[in-house]
Design a protein around this motif. Sequence first.
Motif, PDB file in Angstrom:
ATOM      1  N   LYS A  70      -8.605  -1.798  18.964  1.00  0.00           N
ATOM      2  CA  LYS A  70      -9.138  -1.957  17.608  1.00  0.00           C
ATOM      3  C   LYS A  70      -8.060  -1.689  16.574  1.00  0.00           C
ATOM      4  O   LYS A  70      -7.903  -2.437  15.597  1.00  0.00           O
ATOM      5  CB  LYS A  70     -10.315  -1.000  17.399  1.00  0.00           C
ATOM      6  N   LEU A  71      -7.287  -0.604  16.765  1.00  0.00           N
ATOM      7  CA  LEU A  71      -6.216  -0.294  15.828  1.00  0.00           C
ATOM      8  C   LEU A  71      -5.131  -1.361  15.873  1.00  0.00           C
ATOM      9  O   LEU A  71      -4.557  -1.730  14.845  1.00  0.00           O
ATOM     10  CB  LEU A  71      -5.614   1.078  16.148  1.00  0.00           C
ATOM     11  N   GLY A  72      -4.841  -1.876  17.084  1.00  0.00           N
ATOM     12  CA  GLY A  72      -3.807  -2.889  17.211  1.00  0.00           C
ATOM     13  C   GLY A  72      -4.148  -4.171  16.484  1.00  0.00           C
ATOM     14  O   GLY A  72      -3.255  -4.876  16.002  1.00  0.00           O
ATOM     15  N   ALA A  73      -5.430  -4.462  16.391  1.00  0.00           N
ATOM     16  CA  ALA A  73      -5.870  -5.677  15.704  1.00  0.00           C
ATOM     17  C   ALA A  73      -6.059  -5.465  14.205  1.00  0.00           C
ATOM     18  O   ALA A  73      -6.375  -6.393  13.476  1.00  0.00           O
ATOM     19  CB  ALA A  73      -7.183  -6.171  16.319  1.00  0.00           C
ATOM     20  N   ASN A  74      -5.855  -4.231  13.759  1.00  0.00           N
ATOM     21  CA  ASN A  74      -6.082  -3.875  12.363  1.00  0.00           C
ATOM     22  C   ASN A  74      -4.815  -4.138  11.555  1.00  0.00           C
ATOM     23  O   ASN A  74      -3.733  -3.693  11.917  1.00  0.00           O
ATOM     24  CB  ASN A  74      -6.456  -2.383  12.281  1.00  0.00           C
ATOM     25  N   SER A  75      -4.942  -4.873  10.460  1.00  0.00           N
ATOM     26  CA  SER A  75      -3.793  -5.185   9.606  1.00  0.00           C
ATOM     27  C   SER A  75      -3.626  -4.181   8.477  1.00  0.00           C
ATOM     28  O   SER A  75      -2.854  -4.415   7.544  1.00  0.00           O
ATOM     29  CB  SER A  75      -3.950  -6.593   9.023  1.00  0.00           C
ATOM     30  N   ASP A  76      -4.332  -3.074   8.531  1.00  0.00           N
ATOM     31  CA  ASP A  76      -4.279  -2.052   7.497  1.00  0.00           C
ATOM     32  C   ASP A  76      -2.841  -1.548   7.337  1.00  0.00           C
ATOM     33  O   ASP A  76      -2.257  -1.004   8.282  1.00  0.00           O
ATOM     34  CB  ASP A  76      -5.201  -0.897   7.900  1.00  0.00           C
ATOM     35  N   PRO A  77      -2.220  -1.709   6.158  1.00  0.00           N
ATOM     36  CA  PRO A  77      -0.822  -1.282   5.979  1.00  0.00           C
ATOM     37  C   PRO A  77      -0.645   0.227   6.083  1.00  0.00           C
ATOM     38  O   PRO A  77       0.479   0.704   6.277  1.00  0.00           O
ATOM     39  CB  PRO A  77      -0.474  -1.791   4.573  1.00  0.00           C
ATOM     40  N   ARG A  78      -1.735   0.976   5.950  1.00  0.00           N
ATOM     41  CA  ARG A  78      -1.615   2.431   6.050  1.00  0.00           C
ATOM     42  C   ARG A  78      -1.199   2.869   7.451  1.00  0.00           C
ATOM     43  O   ARG A  78      -0.584   3.932   7.619  1.00  0.00           O
ATOM     44  CB  ARG A  78      -2.959   3.083   5.683  1.00  0.00           C
ATOM     45  N   LEU A  79      -1.529   2.064   8.465  1.00  0.00           N
ATOM     46  CA  LEU A  79      -1.260   2.466   9.840  1.00  0.00           C
ATOM     47  C   LEU A  79       0.232   2.606  10.120  1.00  0.00           C
ATOM     48  O   LEU A  79       0.661   3.527  10.822  1.00  0.00           O
ATOM     49  CB  LEU A  79      -1.884   1.468  10.815  1.00  0.00           C
ATOM     50  N   ALA A  80       1.034   1.703   9.575  1.00  0.00           N
ATOM     51  CA  ALA A  80       2.477   1.783   9.795  1.00  0.00           C
ATOM     52  C   ALA A  80       3.046   3.048   9.165  1.00  0.00           C
ATOM     53  O   ALA A  80       3.953   3.684   9.720  1.00  0.00           O
ATOM     54  CB  ALA A  80       3.162   0.540   9.226  1.00  0.00           C
ATOM     55  N   LEU A  81       2.514   3.424   8.016  1.00  0.00           N
ATOM     56  CA  LEU A  81       2.984   4.639   7.345  1.00  0.00           C
ATOM     57  C   LEU A  81       2.578   5.873   8.144  1.00  0.00           C
ATOM     58  O   LEU A  81       3.361   6.812   8.307  1.00  0.00           O
ATOM     59  CB  LEU A  81       2.415   4.719   5.925  1.00  0.00           C
ATOM     60  N   ILE A  82       1.360   5.865   8.638  1.00  0.00           N
ATOM     61  CA  ILE A  82       0.857   6.996   9.421  1.00  0.00           C
ATOM     62  C   ILE A  82       1.649   7.147  10.714  1.00  0.00           C
ATOM     63  O   ILE A  82       1.955   8.262  11.142  1.00  0.00           O
ATOM     64  CB  ILE A  82      -0.641   6.805   9.716  1.00  0.00           C
TER      65      ILE A  82
ATOM     66  N   LYS B 204       4.782   6.444  11.249  1.00  0.00           N
ATOM     67  CA  LYS B 204       6.048   7.109  10.963  1.00  0.00           C
ATOM     68  C   LYS B 204       5.833   8.593  10.692  1.00  0.00           C
ATOM     69  O   LYS B 204       6.586   9.450  11.176  1.00  0.00           O
ATOM     70  CB  LYS B 204       6.738   6.440   9.770  1.00  0.00           C
ATOM     71  N   ALA B 205       4.804   8.926   9.924  1.00  0.00           N
ATOM     72  CA  ALA B 205       4.536  10.325   9.592  1.00  0.00           C
ATOM     73  C   ALA B 205       4.198  11.142  10.830  1.00  0.00           C
ATOM     74  O   ALA B 205       4.480  12.349  10.890  1.00  0.00           O
ATOM     75  CB  ALA B 205       3.406  10.415   8.577  1.00  0.00           C
TER      76      ALA B 205
ATOM     77  N   GLY C 178       2.647  19.904   6.157  1.00  0.00           N
ATOM     78  CA  GLY C 178       3.574  19.569   5.077  1.00  0.00           C
ATOM     79  C   GLY C 178       4.653  18.611   5.551  1.00  0.00           C
ATOM     80  O   GLY C 178       5.050  17.685   4.830  1.00  0.00           O
ATOM     81  N   CYS C 179       5.144  18.813   6.775  1.00  0.00           N
ATOM     82  CA  CYS C 179       6.124  17.883   7.348  1.00  0.00           C
ATOM     83  C   CYS C 179       5.531  16.476   7.433  1.00  0.00           C
ATOM     84  O   CYS C 179       6.193  15.485   7.091  1.00  0.00           O
ATOM     85  CB  CYS C 179       6.541  18.355   8.742  1.00  0.00           C
ATOM     86  N   PHE C 180       4.289  16.384   7.892  1.00  0.00           N
ATOM     87  CA  PHE C 180       3.606  15.091   7.996  1.00  0.00           C
ATOM     88  C   PHE C 180       3.503  14.441   6.613  1.00  0.00           C
ATOM     89  O   PHE C 180       3.800  13.244   6.453  1.00  0.00           O
ATOM     90  CB  PHE C 180       2.217  15.297   8.591  1.00  0.00           C
ATOM     91  N   LEU C 181       3.096  15.197   5.612  1.00  0.00           N
ATOM     92  CA  LEU C 181       2.920  14.660   4.257  1.00  0.00           C
ATOM     93  C   LEU C 181       4.227  14.120   3.694  1.00  0.00           C
ATOM     94  O   LEU C 181       4.254  13.059   3.067  1.00  0.00           O
ATOM     95  CB  LEU C 181       2.369  15.738   3.328  1.00  0.00           C
ATOM     96  N   GLU C 182       5.309  14.859   3.916  1.00  0.00           N
ATOM     97  CA  GLU C 182       6.586  14.417   3.359  1.00  0.00           C
ATOM     98  C   GLU C 182       7.038  13.110   4.001  1.00  0.00           C
ATOM     99  O   GLU C 182       7.500  12.193   3.309  1.00  0.00           O
ATOM    100  CB  GLU C 182       7.645  15.500   3.557  1.00  0.00           C
ATOM    101  N   LEU C 183       6.900  12.997   5.314  1.00  0.00           N
ATOM    102  CA  LEU C 183       7.298  11.748   5.974  1.00  0.00           C
ATOM    103  C   LEU C 183       6.398  10.593   5.551  1.00  0.00           C
ATOM    104  O   LEU C 183       6.862   9.458   5.410  1.00  0.00           O
ATOM    105  CB  LEU C 183       7.273  11.926   7.488  1.00  0.00           C
ATOM    106  N   LEU C 184       5.119  10.872   5.354  1.00  0.00           N
ATOM    107  CA  LEU C 184       4.208   9.825   4.881  1.00  0.00           C
ATOM    108  C   LEU C 184       4.641   9.341   3.504  1.00  0.00           C
ATOM    109  O   LEU C 184       4.692   8.129   3.238  1.00  0.00           O
ATOM    110  CB  LEU C 184       2.779  10.369   4.823  1.00  0.00           C
ATOM    111  N   SER C 185       4.987  10.269   2.632  1.00  0.00           N
ATOM    112  CA  SER C 185       5.432   9.903   1.289  1.00  0.00           C
ATOM    113  C   SER C 185       6.736   9.107   1.339  1.00  0.00           C
ATOM    114  O   SER C 185       6.890   8.092   0.641  1.00  0.00           O
ATOM    115  CB  SER C 185       5.626  11.177   0.456  1.00  0.00           C
TER     116      SER C 185
END
Length: 397
Positions: free
Chosen positions: A49-61, A63-64, A112-119
């Motif tokens: 399901k996630l693989g078929a999802n084009s949500d741009p947030r997933l690529a950011l997540i 990396k984070a 906090g580490c996760f948030l910074e990489l997401l940003s």
Amino acid sequence: MGSRSPLQQQRRVFIRLIGGSIILASAGLLAGRHFIVEDDELQRAKEEKLGANSDPRLALIEKASLAPSSHNLQPWLIDLRGPADIILLRVDPERLLPVADPHARETLISLGCFLELLSMAAQAGGFRCEIIEFPEGNAPQITPVAPVIAQIRITPATTTEPLLPEPLLAMLEQRRTNRLPYDTQRTIPDDILASLLDAGSVHGIQADGTVNPALLQKLNPLAENAWQTEMSNSETVLESLKLTRVGKKEIEYHRDGIAVSGFLPEMAATFGLFPRDRVPEPDSTFMRSMITTGKEQGQTAAGWIWLYSQGNSHAQQIAAGRAYVRLQLAAAQSHIAMQPMSFLLSEAPAMQPHQKDLYDNTELNSDQHRLQMLVRIGYADPVAASPRRRLSDFILE
């Protein structure tokens, strides 16, 4: 004493063989549990399901999710069940550390580490990232509830407000926590130390450090002695052992915790000689080897960096994580090995004398400042990346 049986002799041989190869993360021996992984069929369905999802947030997540975390617990839950431009960062209540981190300070640093990489990933991808911390006004507690740590709004950047590049993000795949002994023949130049301190002095967090041999002669033995104190806490040791994943099968199954691989430790685990359900005897080869490992880490530090804040609020703890991951990326950029030694900062009463010495040697006033991170630095052989959970393990849709 009577003669040992052949089985007892075999056990002693195995323990001697594996003793030198066992390395546990000394970012603090943190409490933990074995975590239940969903059945394969459900797991595959979520991944598809996630693989078929084009949500741009997933690529950011994604990396984070490469962020460092205490004991590699990866304590984040990502809630995407709201508006399409919102990410809710929750703390996973199954991944808190109630014994070694009773106030969730290290958990918040990890988030906090996760948030910074997401940003940083959002900025590199052409998105603006607006972060509101603790939108519900609550802080993580050891309860079945998964509180919201931050609300993140992701919006495309406009052409009239171009985003500045984030050169440190290019080091994300090279970022490592290196627990090996460091090269005692190589010193860290002052200009490299200065660049690292500059990278870690952000978000209201101050970075300071030393490569001065005179100060190293004080800090290195302090870390050694504190490690021995840590290893005397049987409850903490046991909970850390429960987070140890031995061999490819366990590492692939859990994708978190402290990964230990190789023929000897895997064979030892098969024969019950790598305990995860009991604390070995204090004078056992296993425990002596663990103490030796921590001492070698302290003895071979070529320098130390510490992050501190004016106070110890939850927001400052998150800021410390954001500062730390930038510091670690900068270290990777300069080919500097780095390892947190956060057991020295734990709330355990037995650690208080060591902390007093630490504050004295770093010339910080414990009434005004809070040490949030202490890391050793140096040069070392490269190490492999820690395992990471799948997106489907921690995304709520």
